[in-house]
Design an enzyme around this catalytic site. Structure first.
Site, PDB file in Angstrom:
ATOM      1  N   ASP A 102      80.977  33.871  31.611  1.00 33.88           N
ATOM      2  CA  ASP A 102      80.969  34.135  29.980  1.00 33.88           C
ATOM      3  C   ASP A 102      80.279  33.136  29.455  1.00 33.88           C
ATOM      4  OD1 ASP A 102      83.046  32.509  29.093  1.00 33.88           O
ATOM      5  OD2 ASP A 102      84.241  34.161  30.309  1.00 33.88           O
ATOM      6  N   ARG A 103      80.015  33.177  28.208  1.00 34.69           N
ATOM      7  CA  ARG A 103      79.419  32.055  27.389  1.00 34.69           C
ATOM      8  C   ARG A 103      80.175  30.951  27.467  1.00 34.69           C
ATOM      9  NH1 ARG A 103      75.662  32.376  23.067  1.00 34.69           N
ATOM     10  NH2 ARG A 103      75.901  34.628  23.032  1.00 34.69           N
TER      11      ARG A 103
END
Length: 243
Positions: A102-103
């Site tokens: 994820d980011r």
């Protein structure tokens, strides 16, 4: 395969653009002789603008992903593909991430255009171990390792318990966690289930493959020995994430 099609499939441009490059003499063999559009020169003997070609299909690479980048080709903002040569986005077969980070998670991220290999790595039955280091908002309580190893921990909204995972305490608010599956935001949700919150997360190992000094935001091509490490169990001391 004709040279025009080979170069276009590797992302060096459209067939029209590649044909123009060939006519301009930018594509040669290692002896410096210009090649024609119909040439069937071995891949390893072709130079584009005096540089060896990118690997043929079956390419695998490892990126040390920084925080703030998304594993997508279409989302807005910074994308992991921005850290690779532009032509890699145009390859056929498509160069895909092997799973996702994820980011807000950094660390080891694989890419490949080999669909068989990709599915072998992410298939649940493969149980490729992935090692993460987490920094936590609150001190560990002491029972987390037993909970994660039990094989009975349920995540909110799911109806199947997690496979056993191994936790190593690195400090009051730091831990190393080895997973054998890959569920959505799994590490963050596991610690949330114990009443804690992950403030920083990095994946530092996939199987026995480490970042091995790879600087954040950079990547390297993997050879057959590297790929074999993906399916080998972690062993020995795990180095800290590269910086």
């Amino acid at each position: 395969m004709r040279l025009v099609r080979l170069l276009a499939n590797l992302g060096y441009g459209t067939r029209k653009e590649v044909a123009l490059a060939i006519r301009n003499g930018w594509v040669t063999d290692r002896a410096g002789r210009p090649l024609t559009a119909d040439a069937r020169t071995p891949h390893e003997d072709i130079l584009f603008d005096d540089e060896p070609l990118d690997p043929a299909p079956g390419m695998v690479l490892l990126l040390n992903k920084p925080v703030g980048y998304t594993c997508s080709t279409k989302d807005r903002g910074r994308l992991v593909y921005d850290l690779l040569p532009d032509r890699f986005r145009l390859r056929k077969p498509v160069l895909s991430t092997v799973g996702r980070l994820d980011r807000d998670t950094s660390g080891a991220l694989l890419f490949t255009d080999d669909g068989v290999l990709l599915h072998r790595i992410i298939a649940p039955k493969s149980e490729v171990p992935k090692v993460y280091e987490a920094e936590l908002d609150r001190p560990l309580k002491g029972d987390e390792a037993a909970q994660f190893a039990s094989g009975t921990l349920m995540l909110d909204g799911e109806d199947k318990p997690l496979k056993p995972a191994e936790l190593e305490v690195l400090g009051e608010r730091r831990a190393r966690l080895t997973l054998h599956e890959g569920r959505y935001h799994q590490v963050r949700r596991m610690f949330a289930a114990t009443g804690n919150h992950v403030t920083a997360l990095a994946r530092i190992r996939i199987g026995a493959l480490t970042l091995d000094g790879l600087a954040e935001g950079t990547w390297r091509l993997l050879d057959e020995r590297d790929v074999a490490k993906i399916f080998a169990p972690p062993s020995g001391n795990v180095p800290p994430p590269a910086t």
